[in-house]
Design a protein around this motif. Structure first.
Motif: not given
Length: 319
Positions: A172-201
């Motif tokens: 899980a080492a690469r996943a541990d490196e990646a997780a903060p970036g994914l959280r930050a990106f999705v947080a920025e995306l959902t803040t910018a598009t508050p009315d959209a339904r967001v799913t991660v695949l």
């Protein structure tokens, strides 16, 4: 007579063999090529409100970043990377972020993000980088075509993916490196598009990334497919309000990978419980006869299922 279930010892022995093979194959093969140099990207302001004009400016800046990386790859003598970057910088391509260093990081938007009512973020698995980006984008385009108007798909190559045949794909080492970036990106995306339904695949090793990030993802659904496991024993163990869904195609070789963990000196390999198993507790969707790389194939049962989840018509989840 039904086959006897594997013993814990047999599973652990096979996993140990996989580890040995994953280490031996890269060592015995040709050395990895030297990294292709690329300029450091400019520091970007947060998305803020997603208007068409602001997005156009952001996309134009992304194309300039990609062209600069293409020119550096050309000077370095890497025609393959230069050609790939030339395609990525083409007219109409829409990158929110781009960094050509260390295999590459990017977030490409397909569709009209400023008007999207439903947004899918694709998180890829092992072996995806700028030189092998085409499959990720083709899957994103096929999903967008299936979803139709009012949708956007983001191909998020936001981390240093593990090699397909290598020890990095078994921990899980690469996943541990990646997780903060994914959280930050999705947080920025959902803040910018508050009315959209967001799913991660989350495909293959990408499901390990999503699992590590899950508790910080304010999304409707977390979708795991072709997954080797998540490192969690159950969907509840992901500590998320999102509906956790899982699918496994009938022709996916990953079904034969032991869903267990093995503690070795200094590292644990394997990812535990199969996300489509009853004990994991995810909402299981129909993935048809998909192979490991075919879940977003045109006309497939898995594509229809995943599109239904993104659209919010699959039932059983958050609206």
């Amino acid at each position: 007579m039904a086959p006897r279930p594997w013993s814990s010892r047999a599973r652990r022995a096979l996993l140990a063999a996989l580890v040995t093979t994953s280490v031996a194959l890269p060592v015995s093969g040709a050395a990895r090529p030297a990294a292709v140099p690329a300029p450091a990207p400019a520091v970007l302001a947060p998305l803020g409100t997603v208007t068409a004009s602001e997005l156009d400016a952001r996309y134009a800046a992304g194309r300039l970043e990609i062209r600069a990386a293409r020119d550096m790859a050309t000077r370095h003598g890497d025609s393959r990377r230069a050609a790939a970057l030339g395609d990525m910088a083409g007219p109409g391509r829409q990158f929110l972020t781009f960094d050509g260093r260390d295999g590459g990081r990017s977030a490409e938007v397909l569709g009209d993000l400023s008007r999207a009512r439903r947004i899918a973020v694709l998180v890829p698995g092992a072996g995806v980088d700028l030189d092998h980006y085409g499959r990720l984008r083709r899957g994103a385009q096929t999903l967008l075509d299936e979803l139709g108007g009012g949708s956007a798909v983001v191909a998020w190559l936001g981390y240093r993916t593990p090699t397909t045949l290598g020890p990095s794909s078994l921990t899980a080492a690469r996943a541990d490196e990646a997780a903060p970036g994914l959280r930050a990106f999705v947080a920025e995306l959902t803040t910018a598009t508050p009315d959209a339904r967001v799913t991660v695949l989350c495909h293959s090793y990408g499901s390990v990334v999503c699992a590590r990030a899950a508790s910080g993802l304010d999304v409707a659904d977390i979708v795991l497919y072709g997954s080797p496991g998540t490192g969690a024993g159950s969907a509840a163990g992901l500590h998320t309000r999102a509906t956790v869904r899982a699918g496994l195609g009938g022709h996916d070789w990953i079904a034969g990978v032991p869903h267990t963990t093995l503690a070795l000196p200094f590292v644990t390999v394997g990812f535990g419980t199969d996300p489509v198993s009853p004990e994991f507790g995810a909402e299981v969707f129909d993935a048809g006869d998909a192979g490991h790389s075919d879940y977003l194939g045109p006309g497939s049962a898995s594509l229809r299922s995943i599109a239904g989840i993104v659209a919010g018509t699959a039932g059983g989840g958050r609206g």
